[in-house]
Design a protein around this motif. Structure first.
Motif, mmCIF file in Angstrom:
data_model
loop_
_atom_site.group_PDB
_atom_site.id
_atom_site.type_symbol
_atom_site.label_atom_id
_atom_site.label_comp_id
_atom_site.label_asym_id
_atom_site.label_seq_id
_atom_site.Cartn_x
_atom_site.Cartn_y
_atom_site.Cartn_z
ATOM 1 N N HIS A 48 0.777 -1.149 0.042
ATOM 2 C CA HIS A 48 0.144 -0.032 -0.131
ATOM 3 C C HIS A 48 0.952 1.210 -0.106
ATOM 4 C CE1 HIS A 48 -4.111 1.836 1.758
ATOM 5 N NE2 HIS A 48 -3.780 2.219 0.415
ATOM 6 N N LEU A 49 1.660 1.330 0.959
ATOM 7 C CA LEU A 49 2.898 2.381 0.773
ATOM 8 C C LEU A 49 3.838 2.402 -0.500
ATOM 9 C CD1 LEU A 49 4.680 2.119 4.405
ATOM 10 C CD2 LEU A 49 2.894 3.877 3.447
ATOM 11 N N LEU A 50 4.005 1.295 -1.080
ATOM 12 C CA LEU A 50 4.936 1.371 -2.322
ATOM 13 C C LEU A 50 3.695 2.097 -3.408
ATOM 14 C CD1 LEU A 50 7.466 0.338 -4.018
ATOM 15 C CD2 LEU A 50 5.866 -1.764 -4.354
ATOM 16 N N LEU A 51 2.806 1.596 -3.473
ATOM 17 C CA LEU A 51 1.710 2.142 -4.436
ATOM 18 C C LEU A 51 1.682 3.515 -4.512
ATOM 19 C CD1 LEU A 51 -0.852 0.749 -6.371
ATOM 20 C CD2 LEU A 51 -2.032 2.030 -4.500
ATOM 21 N N HIS A 52 1.347 4.115 -3.280
ATOM 22 C CA HIS A 52 1.166 5.552 -3.074
ATOM 23 C C HIS A 52 2.484 6.266 -3.112
ATOM 24 C CE1 HIS A 52 -2.950 5.806 -2.104
ATOM 25 N NE2 HIS A 52 -2.834 4.816 -1.404
ATOM 26 N N ASN A 53 3.555 5.986 -2.685
ATOM 27 C CA ASN A 53 4.859 6.565 -2.653
ATOM 28 C C ASN A 53 5.484 6.578 -3.713
ATOM 29 O OD1 ASN A 53 4.223 7.217 0.140
ATOM 30 N ND2 ASN A 53 5.393 5.769 1.057
ATOM 31 N N GLN A 54 5.263 5.610 -4.816
ATOM 32 C CA GLN A 54 6.207 5.383 -5.754
ATOM 33 C C GLN A 54 5.413 5.608 -7.232
ATOM 34 O OE1 GLN A 54 9.333 2.525 -5.755
ATOM 35 N NE2 GLN A 54 9.940 3.188 -3.771
ATOM 36 N N HIS A 55 4.095 6.174 -6.989
ATOM 37 C CA HIS A 55 3.090 6.418 -7.986
ATOM 38 C C HIS A 55 2.985 5.055 -8.868
ATOM 39 C CE1 HIS A 55 4.268 10.411 -6.768
ATOM 40 N NE2 HIS A 55 5.291 10.101 -6.990
ATOM 41 N N TRP A 56 2.651 3.962 -8.368
ATOM 42 C CA TRP A 56 1.877 2.857 -8.984
ATOM 43 C C TRP A 56 0.394 3.194 -9.182
ATOM 44 C CZ3 TRP A 56 4.051 -1.880 -10.607
ATOM 45 C CH2 TRP A 56 5.582 -1.989 -10.361
ATOM 46 N N THR A 57 -0.279 2.699 -9.800
ATOM 47 C CA THR A 57 -1.613 2.729 -9.991
ATOM 48 C C THR A 57 -2.496 1.427 -10.152
ATOM 49 O OG1 THR A 57 -2.094 3.440 -12.251
ATOM 50 C CG2 THR A 57 -1.691 5.259 -10.642
ATOM 51 N N ILE A 58 -3.812 1.523 -9.482
ATOM 52 C CA ILE A 58 -4.467 0.233 -9.793
ATOM 53 C C ILE A 58 -5.752 0.727 -10.521
ATOM 54 C CG2 ILE A 58 -5.971 -1.794 -8.555
ATOM 55 C CD1 ILE A 58 -3.777 -1.770 -6.569
ATOM 56 N N SER A 59 -6.218 -0.101 -11.401
ATOM 57 C CA SER A 59 -7.478 0.149 -12.093
ATOM 58 C C SER A 59 -8.329 -1.218 -12.231
ATOM 59 C CB SER A 59 -7.243 0.992 -13.369
ATOM 60 O OG SER A 59 -6.765 -0.151 -14.355
ATOM 61 N N ARG A 60 -9.722 -0.904 -12.536
ATOM 62 C CA ARG A 60 -10.483 -1.886 -12.644
ATOM 63 C C ARG A 60 -11.208 -2.138 -13.910
ATOM 64 N NH1 ARG A 60 -13.254 -2.950 -7.726
ATOM 65 N NH2 ARG A 60 -11.580 -4.605 -7.033
ATOM 66 N N THR A 61 -11.309 -3.073 -14.680
ATOM 67 C CA THR A 61 -12.166 -3.339 -15.988
ATOM 68 C C THR A 61 -12.998 -4.462 -15.145
ATOM 69 O OG1 THR A 61 -10.578 -4.503 -17.032
ATOM 70 C CG2 THR A 61 -10.838 -2.036 -17.306
ATOM 71 N N GLY A 62 -14.382 -4.292 -15.331
ATOM 72 C CA GLY A 62 -15.146 -5.488 -15.019
ATOM 73 C C GLY A 62 -14.798 -5.984 -13.643
ATOM 74 N N THR A 63 -14.446 -7.272 -13.605
ATOM 75 C CA THR A 63 -13.912 -7.920 -12.414
ATOM 76 C C THR A 63 -12.463 -7.964 -12.194
ATOM 77 O OG1 THR A 63 -14.214 -10.287 -13.394
ATOM 78 C CG2 THR A 63 -16.278 -9.013 -12.277
#
Length: 89
Positions: A48-63
């Protein structure tokens, strides 16, 4: 989310739901993300920290959830599938 995701969705992470917390796919302050099951995924604290602090992103398409690396990691920002780990429980 624990039933759906089966733990931290990050690639090769084996943290169980008990060691994970909810992440808003659409940031609730900047993107009017809702606090509901459809707008969340489970991530362990380090990811969670890596995602926010190093600018990764998560997206969802359908499931399907997708992880997009920052340009510093992958200049093409190729999407990485984040399948449920439920079968691994």
């Amino acid at each position: 989310m624990a039933v759906r995701d089966g733990g931290c969705l990050w690639i090769d992470c084996d943290r169980s739901p008990a060691w994970s917390k909810a992440h808003h796919i659409n940031e609730w302050l900047k993107g009017n993300g809702y606090t509901d099951l459809a707008d969340g995924v489970l991530l362990c604290h380090p990811h969670h920290l890596l995602l926010h602090n190093q600018h990764w992103t998560i997206s969802r398409t359908g499931t399907q959830q997708w992880l997009r690396p920052p340009v510093e990691v992958d200049p093409k920002r190729t999407l990485i599938a984040l399948p449920s780990k439920r079968a691994n429980l």
